[in-house]
Design an enzyme around this catalytic site. Structure first.
Site, mmCIF file in Angstrom:
data_model
loop_
_atom_site.group_PDB
_atom_site.id
_atom_site.type_symbol
_atom_site.label_atom_id
_atom_site.label_comp_id
_atom_site.label_asym_id
_atom_site.label_seq_id
_atom_site.Cartn_x
_atom_site.Cartn_y
_atom_site.Cartn_z
ATOM 1 N N ASP A 181 0.914 -1.144 0.000
ATOM 2 C CA ASP A 181 0.000 0.000 0.000
ATOM 3 C C ASP A 181 0.951 1.190 0.000
ATOM 4 O O ASP A 181 1.573 1.488 1.020
ATOM 5 C CB ASP A 181 -0.860 0.006 1.264
ATOM 6 C CG ASP A 181 -1.753 1.230 1.318
ATOM 7 O OD1 ASP A 181 -1.399 2.252 0.691
ATOM 8 O OD2 ASP A 181 -2.796 1.194 1.979
ATOM 9 N N HIS A 182 1.082 1.838 -1.131
ATOM 10 C CA HIS A 182 2.190 2.806 -1.233
ATOM 11 C C HIS A 182 2.059 3.967 -0.242
ATOM 12 O O HIS A 182 3.029 4.651 0.043
ATOM 13 C CB HIS A 182 2.392 3.279 -2.682
ATOM 14 C CG HIS A 182 1.426 4.326 -3.146
ATOM 15 N ND1 HIS A 182 0.166 4.034 -3.607
ATOM 16 C CD2 HIS A 182 1.535 5.670 -3.208
ATOM 17 C CE1 HIS A 182 -0.442 5.151 -3.936
ATOM 18 N NE2 HIS A 182 0.358 6.164 -3.706
ATOM 19 N N HIS A 244 -5.507 2.928 1.306
ATOM 20 C CA HIS A 244 -4.721 4.089 1.731
ATOM 21 C C HIS A 244 -5.344 4.837 2.923
ATOM 22 O O HIS A 244 -4.674 5.142 3.903
ATOM 23 C CB HIS A 244 -4.578 5.096 0.583
ATOM 24 C CG HIS A 244 -4.070 4.497 -0.691
ATOM 25 N ND1 HIS A 244 -3.180 3.462 -0.723
ATOM 26 C CD2 HIS A 244 -4.312 4.802 -1.991
ATOM 27 C CE1 HIS A 244 -2.898 3.151 -1.981
ATOM 28 N NE2 HIS A 244 -3.581 3.952 -2.770
HETATM 29 C C1 BG6 Z 1 -3.530 4.823 -6.324
HETATM 30 C C2 BG6 Z 1 -4.881 4.897 -6.954
HETATM 31 O O1 BG6 Z 1 -3.436 3.713 -5.466
HETATM 32 O O2 BG6 Z 1 -3.299 6.006 -5.572
HETATM 33 C C3 BG6 Z 1 -4.995 6.123 -7.847
HETATM 34 O O3 BG6 Z 1 -5.114 3.728 -7.724
HETATM 35 C C4 BG6 Z 1 -4.647 7.364 -7.079
HETATM 36 O O4 BG6 Z 1 -6.292 6.252 -8.411
HETATM 37 C C5 BG6 Z 1 -3.313 7.186 -6.357
HETATM 38 O O5 BG6 Z 1 -4.564 8.434 -7.991
HETATM 39 C C6 BG6 Z 1 -3.036 8.341 -5.431
HETATM 40 O O6 BG6 Z 1 -1.735 8.218 -4.960
HETATM 41 P P1 BG6 Z 1 -0.897 9.488 -4.542
HETATM 42 O O7 BG6 Z 1 0.391 8.937 -4.036
HETATM 43 O O8 BG6 Z 1 -0.762 10.332 -5.768
HETATM 44 O O9 BG6 Z 1 -1.711 10.163 -3.496
#
Ligand code: BG6
Length: 506
Positions: A181-182, A244
């Protein structure tokens, strides 16, 4: 910083968007910082026929540094570590080519059998890949560790996540699986733990006695771009909330772990997820609001509606906005509402959590509204990363006039410290066998179980509306009604941490 064990990294989907945009740049950043293993090779797989040289030229492009000031002597060495093998993930025979390529690389570069498999492909293929790897003996740790990074979405709902788990655990052990989960790789998300647990001043206030409510917003100004067909089957709740944003809530709400190791932190996170008050099917339509952007002029430019996006059904009911109110039934948070809101094509790109503290029990000064928005601690995840405390201050001069002022810290003030991309941290951790910032299966299942009633209601109950909202606005007005006290609203964050308002600069 320790150097990871010598190893080979295999990227399934080596030519895909994620590999090119995130994985390769992150590996390059680690290489420049000297954080890659002493001996390593990267083996990319893809369906097309390609030579190593042809793939390496794509790698150079993906790093984005060739021909720029950022290009260093490290680039040729980094690029030379890439190799390519043609493989259809669902064809068992193709894994012979993979095994052969791994054997060749191991003996040519004297690398042990430690192997990290990165599944950067759609989840429909996970079953085939994990089974085929296992049938080729590539899950066996008898000659060196084997780890697997699995990208989200991890399942589609509670049922499918259980199935996926069953498939994965049929061939692999839980400690070999790294569900990514980045958001957990973001410095500012990890900093929630450091701010909470390295300072004594927050803990006494961090509970139902002093916190009125918690609000988490993740807004994006972009639409679905080229991902319409993926997004159609996903929607904002699955795409952002299930993973997230519930994790963000988990870091804000969890108890202090007994130590900063993977098991303690993940145990505390799961306890929060398991304390989410179950949503009753009949209330799902009320405590969760969904919306979909419609075409509108945004800053003078026409932005099309979601239903007109490429790959999207013109009658789609997929939500591009979701807002949710929920409770955590435990001693710390009993009765404190948590609000989560996320959407595409909102006015700006911001992710932040706001801790709204309770007002004073008896307000002494004449103009109560002067301190609207006081008593807030804002943890900004991105952009203008930092922390902001809003509180009341006396305006100099006669009387006791109060003004809401800001005390703010911006990460950009730490000029010497660049904020690494989330993928850098997560890849480095996995190479080192540290799963702290990866999601354990019980947490994934608890998150799906919690949201399932909403997903079911949105799927089956036609009386639950999908509110349209014009691109460039803060989503459907009905989301405001989630906050029941009439004098309270969501915070409308701006790009700059210290600003807020419905209309602010991008
Ligand atoms: C991803 C989603 O996991 O996270 C995307 O699939 C979203 O739809 C993105 O835009 C948002 O990530 P960040 O790091 O730009 O907030």
């Amino acid at each position: 910083m320790i150097k990871p064990d010598n190893q080979i990294i295999v990227i399934f989907g080596g030519r895909g968007d994620l590999a090119m945009r995130k994985i390769i740049p992150a590996l390059y950043a680690l290489h420049i910082q000297g954080l890659m293993p002493e001996l390593y090779a990267i083996l990319a797989t893809g369906r097309s026929q390609l030579s190593d040289e042809e793939y390496r030229s794509e790698v150079i492009k993906a790093t984005g540094v060739a021909g720029t000031e950022g290009e260093t002597d490290a680039l040729p060495l980094f690029t030379a570590s890439f190799h390519y093998v043609t493989l259809d993930p669902s064809v068992p025979e193709d894994y012979k080519a993979l095994t052969g390529a791994l054997d060749r690389l191991r003996s040519a570069f004297d690398i042990p059998a430690n192997t990290l498999f990165y599944l950067s492909l759609p989840p429909e293929l996970y079953g085939d890949i994990t089974g085929n790897l296992a049938n080729s003996g590539l899950n066996s740790e008898s000659d060196g560790w084997k780890r697997m990074i699995i990208e989200k979405p991890f399942g589609y709902d509670y049922e499918s996540a259980i199935n996926l788990n069953r498939i994965l655990l049929g061939h692999w052990n839980e400690n070999q699986l790294y569900r990514i989960d980045h958001y957990l790789g973001k410095e500012t998300v990890q900093n929630i733990l450091v701010t909470r647990f390295s300072n004594g001043i927050f803990e006494p206030l961090w509970n139902r006695n002093y916190v009125h409510h918690v609000e988490i917003t993740s807004s994006e100004s972009l639409g679905v771009e080229k991902r319409g067909s993926y997004y159609e089957g996903t929607g904002a709740l699955r795409d952002m909330v299930q993973n997230h944003l519930l994790h963000l809530a988990g870091f804000i709400a969890m108890e202090p772990p007994s130590s900063i190791d993977s098991t303690s932190i993940r145990n505390e996170l799961v306890k929060v997820f398991e304390s989410f008050r179950p949503i009753k099917p009949e209330e799902a339509g009320k405590i969760a609001i969904r919306g979909q952007y419609t075409g509108a002029h945004v800053r003078g430019e026409w932005q099309k509606g979601y239903r007109d996006e490429e790959g999207v059904d013109p009658a789609s009911v997929t939500e591009t906005f979701a807002a949710l109110k929920f409770y955590i039934d435990n001693w710390r948070w009993g009765g404190v509402p948590f609000y989560i809101r996320t959407g595409k094509r909102l006015p700006t790109r911001v992710t932040e959590a706001v801790i709204h503290f309770k007002p004073t029990p008896h307000y002494l000064f004449s103009d109560k509204s002067a301190c609207d928005g006081c008593n807030q601690l804002i943890i900004r995840i991105q952009p203008d990363e930092g922390i902001l405390l809003k509180f009341g201050l006396k305006i100099p001069g006669a009387g006791f006039n109060v003004k809401n002022v800001n005390m703010d810290f911006h990460y950009s003030d730490l000029a010497a410290d660049r904020i690494p991309d989330a993928y850098e941290r997560l890849l480095y951790d996995c190479m080192n066998g540290d799963s702290t910032l990866y999601t354990r299966s019980d947490a994934v299942l608890a998150a799906w179980r919690f949201l399932d009633p909403v997903l079911q209601a949105w799927k089956n109950d036609r009386s639950v509306p999908v509110f349209g909202y014009p691109a460039g606005t803060w989503g459907p007005e009905r989301a405001d009604d989630l906050i029941e006290e009439p004098e309270l609203t969501w915070r409308y964050p701006c790009r700059n941490l210290a600003d807020d308002g419905i209309y602010c600069e991008l």
